[in-house]
Design a protein around this motif. Sequence first.
Motif, PDB file in Angstrom:
ATOM      1  N   PHE A   1      -7.434   3.785   1.623  1.00 21.00           N
ATOM      2  CA  PHE A   1      -7.548   2.325   1.502  1.00 21.00           C
ATOM      3  C   PHE A   1      -6.369   1.669   0.791  1.00 21.00           C
ATOM      4  O   PHE A   1      -6.012   0.536   1.104  1.00 21.00           O
ATOM      5  N   GLU A   2      -5.736   2.373  -0.146  1.00 20.72           N
ATOM      6  CA  GLU A   2      -4.850   1.637  -1.054  1.00 20.72           C
ATOM      7  C   GLU A   2      -3.574   1.131  -0.410  1.00 20.72           C
ATOM      8  O   GLU A   2      -2.910   0.263  -0.977  1.00 20.72           O
ATOM      9  N   THR A   3      -3.278   1.601   0.768  1.00 28.58           N
ATOM     10  CA  THR A   3      -2.083   1.074   1.434  1.00 28.58           C
ATOM     11  C   THR A   3      -2.443   0.009   2.468  1.00 28.58           C
ATOM     12  O   THR A   3      -1.564  -0.538   3.130  1.00 28.58           O
ATOM     13  N   MET A   4      -3.697  -0.306   2.608  1.00 29.50           N
ATOM     14  CA  MET A   4      -4.090  -1.328   3.596  1.00 29.50           C
ATOM     15  C   MET A   4      -3.723  -2.722   3.091  1.00 29.50           C
ATOM     16  O   MET A   4      -3.773  -2.991   1.886  1.00 29.50           O
ATOM     17  N   PRO A   5      -3.397  -3.615   3.974  1.00 27.70           N
ATOM     18  CA  PRO A   5      -3.002  -4.975   3.563  1.00 27.70           C
ATOM     19  C   PRO A   5      -4.159  -5.673   2.837  1.00 27.70           C
ATOM     20  O   PRO A   5      -5.316  -5.554   3.243  1.00 27.70           O
ATOM     21  N   GLY A   6      -3.810  -6.353   1.772  1.00 22.09           N
ATOM     22  CA  GLY A   6      -4.808  -7.121   1.034  1.00 22.09           C
ATOM     23  C   GLY A   6      -5.549  -6.327  -0.018  1.00 22.09           C
ATOM     24  O   GLY A   6      -6.300  -6.879  -0.810  1.00 22.09           O
ATOM     25  N   VAL A   7      -5.343  -5.002  -0.034  1.00 18.73           N
ATOM     26  CA  VAL A   7      -6.069  -4.180  -1.001  1.00 18.73           C
ATOM     27  C   VAL A   7      -5.291  -4.121  -2.315  1.00 18.73           C
ATOM     28  O   VAL A   7      -4.097  -3.813  -2.320  1.00 18.73           O
ATOM     29  N   ALA A   8      -5.949  -4.453  -3.417  1.00 17.68           N
ATOM     30  CA  ALA A   8      -5.305  -4.369  -4.726  1.00 17.68           C
ATOM     31  C   ALA A   8      -5.400  -2.950  -5.276  1.00 17.68           C
ATOM     32  O   ALA A   8      -4.455  -2.417  -5.848  1.00 17.68           O
TER      33      ALA A   8
ATOM     34  N   VAL B   1     -10.930  -2.802  -4.382  1.00 18.52           N
ATOM     35  CA  VAL B   1     -10.778  -4.147  -4.936  1.00 18.52           C
ATOM     36  C   VAL B   1      -9.695  -4.872  -4.146  1.00 18.52           C
ATOM     37  O   VAL B   1      -8.549  -4.418  -4.072  1.00 18.52           O
ATOM     38  N   MET B   2     -10.092  -5.992  -3.540  1.00 16.77           N
ATOM     39  CA  MET B   2      -9.135  -6.758  -2.732  1.00 16.77           C
ATOM     40  C   MET B   2      -8.279  -7.637  -3.644  1.00 16.77           C
ATOM     41  O   MET B   2      -8.679  -7.976  -4.769  1.00 16.77           O
ATOM     42  N   LYS B   3      -7.098  -8.018  -3.158  1.00 15.28           N
ATOM     43  CA  LYS B   3      -6.263  -8.955  -3.909  1.00 15.28           C
ATOM     44  C   LYS B   3      -6.962 -10.315  -3.941  1.00 15.28           C
ATOM     45  O   LYS B   3      -7.760 -10.646  -3.058  1.00 15.28           O
ATOM     46  N   PRO B   4      -6.634 -11.146  -4.965  1.00  7.74           N
ATOM     47  CA  PRO B   4      -7.331 -12.428  -5.113  1.00  7.74           C
ATOM     48  C   PRO B   4      -7.364 -13.267  -3.831  1.00  7.74           C
ATOM     49  O   PRO B   4      -8.365 -13.895  -3.513  1.00  7.74           O
ATOM     50  N   HIS B   5      -6.254 -13.289  -3.099  1.00  9.72           N
ATOM     51  CA  HIS B   5      -6.251 -14.162  -1.931  1.00  9.72           C
ATOM     52  C   HIS B   5      -6.209 -13.376  -0.612  1.00  9.72           C
ATOM     53  O   HIS B   5      -5.625 -13.831   0.370  1.00  9.72           O
ATOM     54  N   ALA B   6      -6.833 -12.232  -0.640  1.00  2.00           N
ATOM     55  CA  ALA B   6      -6.906 -11.443   0.599  1.00  2.00           C
ATOM     56  C   ALA B   6      -7.571 -12.279   1.690  1.00  2.00           C
ATOM     57  O   ALA B   6      -8.509 -13.032   1.429  1.00  2.00           O
ATOM     58  N   SER B   7      -7.076 -12.128   2.890  1.00  2.00           N
ATOM     59  CA  SER B   7      -7.616 -12.940   3.998  1.00  2.00           C
ATOM     60  C   SER B   7      -8.905 -12.320   4.541  1.00  2.00           C
ATOM     61  O   SER B   7      -9.189 -11.138   4.313  1.00  2.00           O
ATOM     62  N   GLU B   8      -9.654 -13.146   5.252  1.00  2.00           N
ATOM     63  CA  GLU B   8     -10.865 -12.660   5.921  1.00  2.00           C
ATOM     64  C   GLU B   8     -10.560 -11.448   6.796  1.00  2.00           C
ATOM     65  O   GLU B   8     -11.312 -10.482   6.847  1.00  2.00           O
ATOM     66  N   ALA B   9      -9.432 -11.530   7.480  1.00  2.00           N
ATOM     67  CA  ALA B   9      -9.071 -10.453   8.416  1.00  2.00           C
ATOM     68  C   ALA B   9      -8.792  -9.160   7.658  1.00  2.00           C
ATOM     69  O   ALA B   9      -9.180  -8.065   8.083  1.00  2.00           O
ATOM     70  N   GLU B  10      -8.128  -9.283   6.520  1.00  2.00           N
ATOM     71  CA  GLU B  10      -7.828  -8.092   5.731  1.00  2.00           C
ATOM     72  C   GLU B  10      -9.124  -7.461   5.218  1.00  2.00           C
ATOM     73  O   GLU B  10      -9.279  -6.231   5.207  1.00  2.00           O
ATOM     74  N   ILE B  11     -10.031  -8.308   4.776  1.00  2.00           N
ATOM     75  CA  ILE B  11     -11.321  -7.789   4.296  1.00  2.00           C
ATOM     76  C   ILE B  11     -12.074  -7.100   5.437  1.00  2.00           C
ATOM     77  O   ILE B  11     -12.585  -5.988   5.295  1.00  2.00           O
ATOM     78  N   GLU B  12     -12.066  -7.768   6.586  1.00  2.00           N
ATOM     79  CA  GLU B  12     -12.778  -7.218   7.737  1.00  2.00           C
ATOM     80  C   GLU B  12     -12.197  -5.866   8.147  1.00  2.00           C
ATOM     81  O   GLU B  12     -12.928  -4.947   8.540  1.00  2.00           O
ATOM     82  N   ALA B  13     -10.889  -5.745   8.033  1.00  2.00           N
ATOM     83  CA  ALA B  13     -10.257  -4.476   8.403  1.00  2.00           C
ATOM     84  C   ALA B  13     -10.730  -3.346   7.501  1.00  2.00           C
ATOM     85  O   ALA B  13     -10.978  -2.217   7.947  1.00  2.00           O
TER      86      ALA B  13
ATOM     87  N   ARG C   1     -11.983 -12.741  -6.385  1.00  2.00           N
ATOM     88  CA  ARG C   1     -11.560 -11.704  -5.454  1.00  2.00           C
ATOM     89  C   ARG C   1     -12.792 -11.006  -4.917  1.00  2.00           C
ATOM     90  O   ARG C   1     -13.876 -11.097  -5.496  1.00  2.00           O
ATOM     91  N   VAL C   2     -12.620 -10.316  -3.843  1.00  2.00           N
ATOM     92  CA  VAL C   2     -13.714  -9.568  -3.238  1.00  2.00           C
ATOM     93  C   VAL C   2     -13.572  -8.094  -3.615  1.00  2.00           C
ATOM     94  O   VAL C   2     -12.461  -7.565  -3.643  1.00  2.00           O
ATOM     95  N   ALA C   3     -14.658  -7.461  -3.927  1.00  2.00           N
ATOM     96  CA  ALA C   3     -14.656  -6.012  -4.103  1.00  2.00           C
ATOM     97  C   ALA C   3     -15.593  -5.439  -3.057  1.00  2.00           C
ATOM     98  O   ALA C   3     -16.522  -6.109  -2.604  1.00  2.00           O
ATOM     99  N   ILE C   4     -15.325  -4.217  -2.663  1.00  2.00           N
ATOM    100  CA  ILE C   4     -16.149  -3.602  -1.628  1.00  2.00           C
ATOM    101  C   ILE C   4     -16.616  -2.241  -2.124  1.00  2.00           C
ATOM    102  O   ILE C   4     -15.811  -1.328  -2.315  1.00  2.00           O
TER     103      ILE C   4
END
Lengths: 337, 337, 337, 337
Positions: free
Chosen positions: D53-60, D4-16, D36-39
């Motif tokens: 995953f949980e330490t990656m930027p943008g990840v909730a 689960v990404m943070k509400p304002h995760a950036s495109e780049a963070e999601i792509e990563a 928010r985006v979930a993957i």
Amino acid sequence: MLVVMKPHASEAEIEAVLEKIRSMGLQAHPIPGAQRVAIGITGNKDGLDPGHFETMPGVADAIRVSQPFKLVSREVKEEDTVIDLGGVKLGGPEIIAMAGPCSVESRTQILEAAHAVKAAGAKLLRGGAFKPRTSPYEFQGLAEEGLKLLALAREQTGLKVVTEVMDSENLAMVADYADVLQIGARNMQNYSLLRQLGPVKRPILLKRGPSATIKEWLMAAEYIVSAGNYQVALCERGIRTFETMTRNTLDLNAVPVLKALTHLPVVVDPSHGIGLRKHVAAMARAGIAAGADGIIVEVHPNPDRALSDGHQSLTPAEFDALMKQARVIAGAVGRVM
Amino acid sequence: MLVVMKPHASEAEIEAVLEKIRSMGLQAHPIPGAQRVAIGITGNKDGLDPGHFETMPGVADAIRVSQPFKLVSREVKEEDTVIDLGGVKLGGPEIIAMAGPCSVESRTQILEAAHAVKAAGAKLLRGGAFKPRTSPYEFQGLAEEGLKLLALAREQTGLKVVTEVMDSENLAMVADYADVLQIGARNMQNYSLLRQLGPVKRPILLKRGPSATIKEWLMAAEYIVSAGNYQVALCERGIRTFETMTRNTLDLNAVPVLKALTHLPVVVDPSHGIGLRKHVAAMARAGIAAGADGIIVEVHPNPDRALSDGHQSLTPAEFDALMKQARVIAGAVGRVM
Amino acid sequence: MLVVMKPHASEAEIEAVLEKIRSMGLQAHPIPGAQRVAIGITGNKDGLDPGHFETMPGVADAIRVSQPFKLVSREVKEEDTVIDLGGVKLGGPEIIAMAGPCSVESRTQILEAAHAVKAAGAKLLRGGAFKPRTSPYEFQGLAEEGLKLLALAREQTGLKVVTEVMDSENLAMVADYADVLQIGARNMQNYSLLRQLGPVKRPILLKRGPSATIKEWLMAAEYIVSAGNYQVALCERGIRTFETMTRNTLDLNAVPVLKALTHLPVVVDPSHGIGLRKHVAAMARAGIAAGADGIIVEVHPNPDRALSDGHQSLTPAEFDALMKQARVIAGAVGRVM
Amino acid sequence: MLVVMKPHASEAEIEAVLEKIRSMGLQAHPIPGAQRVAIGITGNKDGLDPGHFETMPGVADAIRVSQPFKLVSREVKEEDTVIDLGGVKLGGPEIIAMAGPCSVESRTQILEAAHAVKAAGAKLLRGGAFKPRTSPYEFQGLAEEGLKLLALAREQTGLKVVTEVMDSENLAMVADYADVLQIGARNMQNYSLLRQLGPVKRPILLKRGPSATIKEWLMAAEYIVSAGNYQVALCERGIRTFETMTRNTLDLNAVPVLKALTHLPVVVDPSHGIGLRKHVAAMARAGIAAGADGIIVEVHPNPDRALSDGHQSLTPAEFDALMKQARVIAGAVGRVM
């Protein structure tokens, strides 16, 4: 009551019938078809006298139908409907085998599958490009890329292609690539989609919903036919019961019951029906013995690595063995295969 | 775990095993059989080590069984059970047809039926003398008079007789007259009755309960076998589903599933299964194609005048036609008929 | 048609009616009852004229019954049947709670359970001494030893006892100890057993078979009542459906439907119905809100150590909490508890 | 696994995150949501380590979910979801009544119904403008004209409006008029439609398919929630079983089971559930006692003249009486109404 107009009835003739129906305090349901218009009449508590309509100009017939399904009924049309796919005839003396993987996964996979099922005697290639999956997180199909691969396989093998359309958004696209449009079990009562199949110039393979009665299934077919597409085949793929050892309960009882009630071809899907690879052949044989006009079987070059339904897919060799048995059974019931 | 004693294990040897089980804090269930004693062990949370038992005197085997059914399982006995009825062998290469009226109604009726089904190729005559009826006000069968008529028909035709036993009160009487005892669908989980079939010297035809899972059905067979009677055949006769156009839903999926799980013969009853005369032949053919070892079909000299089940009984001529088709299908699956 | 004779109709009067029926070419089914004889007539294709019988000597009534069940129908008897168990009245204004363990396991267990459910407000103690188990290798109950313990618990607490009878062999014994005889779901269509309940001087709690329609269930009750025992209560305990998250599907729809069709009391068994301890209370509440006359709940002093059904048994504390809520719901539907 | 990404995760963070998943040989299913985006991650045979995953930027959060449904699960969100319809709160302490006719038929009919159910205490008005009918020849609803009449009734009464949307073609139009969008039972697994409900700014009332398991139903809700619409309520409306005396079998077992598994509100539809007017009130009461957050009841000013479902519609007076009882039951389970 169903008033069937002559093929070239004029607008004025149709309007006169509609007006007559309304003047009797009843509802008229004009059903524009490819070749002729039919007009369903509802709202009458008791039977109507056909004499009200059959002498009107432009009227071909006024049919008092005892069943709730009408255009698909043998009462309305006695002879079998035969769907002609450029020489492959579903509903005629030949029992037609359709085979291929659950999902189109890759160029290699679909071509390998297509050549194998062709060699074994299949006439149609099955393969899903749009996959309705219980979970949103599962593989949902290759979409148009999958359709292109199916078209390529057709080009290489001469097999006709049957593939699922899930929604109106992709209907035109799927119809561009496919020879037969499959409506999945979960969409059997998606009436908005069914109505849109009326003007489509492709035969429909309508799967039975997992808890649909035979009557509801025929009513779903009636939606398509009454909207103008008379090329509909029915596919039994297993119903939901209390039994848990099999994925579904393939209801072969439906085969002879349908053949008596409707003129539409009936196809059996033993793969989804029983859902266990080692028992698929037995159910395919039984389907043919019960009187089916076709079978649709999941075949994968490497079932254990399939992205979906591997546990119920035959290997090409198993499919080939099944076809050999199937031909003998077909002969026993006076058919060829 | 199932500890199977040797055929002539002594009382002391059996007692030693029982004592050992109890000393481990477990429950022992001695199952006296016709030829040998088996001892079921329950109460163990995890798997038991067979080594505890297999070296004890008088012990033939200690079987760790993955399925809840044990003696009926192919894990325990790999080869098919063949029930020999004085030359008529159920479960062997020949597919056996059993046929006759739902109920024995009169001397004329049963003799006429018997000669007709014999001529068409049936090997067993069916006919109910005790009829379980949904309503207490319906015809309940001719009782012993019916059994006598069945015996007379056997004498005249050489057909073996299969008939239903409904309760322990009449068990000895029915066993006196019948060659095979049928346990009806509604009694499939009448465990008191099942246990009493252990010492009976007659094969049992165990019908599936209308809502019994395959597993429950095999467990019911396990009751009989574990009580000492190894001559059990399973009869699929339709399950209860939501579909109302057919009397029941003949579940042919059960046929290949059973043939894989158990060594017992499997018989299909298309008459009760679909419950519509004109479709019985299709389902009989399908049952054979699916791998059944036998079929049991209702045939009545005059179905329209039958006291029960006339709507699903074939005429002798229809049965004869079915048998001709059935033989071809049997050949297609490597059997004779 | 049902001809109901007067309570003291003579043999000759009865014979005259039978003769009259036979002379019309119909079948007569005399049903000896505790207080009066009824005669079912079958074989008539169309309705019979009651006038043929109602003026004959000894005839109380000639009832044209639209339902296939007759003596249990509200058409035949409008007022509610109230079963009086020495002051505990099932079917009257009070909703009756029956509670106790699945099986009687030991003196300590049953006495502890009895005192606990008594304290919480139960009026009957349940507990199985004969247990129908799917597997022959599972705990089958303490038999007469269990019955003795139930009697002891009754003596200590004043609770009435309801327990299952599985077969005719043990019927007299169970009737000696029990206040109410339970017929289990699997025996609901064991017609031989049902008929033997006619002369028994004990009320019957007839559980619904897992795939029995409401009509079949009422026909099973008709077997008992037509054999002379009018003290029958019906117990809904869950039907078999496709859902696997719950043990069965408790069909509360049956409660209002039954209350309209029959005069017999209706009891709900939420324990077997849903089969999950944490949801039993919700379904018991719902059963009362739907109009049940009683509930029967599995309560065990220590569910985690129960020999059977521990996963669906409440602790005494949970049962006590349920009873408090149940009383409020009973009030909301105009009942007491 | 669900990332689960943070509400304002950036495109780049999601792509990563997507890239990381692909590099592990797994499939990534990005699910764009409103906030928010979930993957979803699939393709892993065994459990994944969230540490990937949980330490990656943008990840909730990286959630290992034991159930196949994830965002709708109480594992993921413990507190109840409350759907706020401008002050009417579904899923909170108050039990919400929704009522009105099956179909909107006319201005008089819907206004009369609206005023009546408002007076009795309903908070939402139900009424169909698009009707999925088994037969193409039956009344299919007034379409936009019906929506306008619903809006008029809202204006006059202050009731919120819940009405069915059958397809994507009419989705925007229905959403313009309605406060809550109902997805009918037959469309429960119309995944294409479900996905399109993600971006819609309206709460969804998702009816259970007639043969859907509770798990499949929650998976259908997961489609909507994972597409971005978290305002989903589940409506039990009866499942298909073998029983024919009731239209469906209202499965109240689903209520406590759902309340334990999901945070979404649960509504009960006794009208379709049992399908018999005289028993609707009993099932509504039972639904509340079982723990439902709301009821939806068919009420028609003149049921006998209704164009659809008249046999299961209450009169305004019957509905008023039901509401009075319902309030007492609500109190018994600690709710208000």
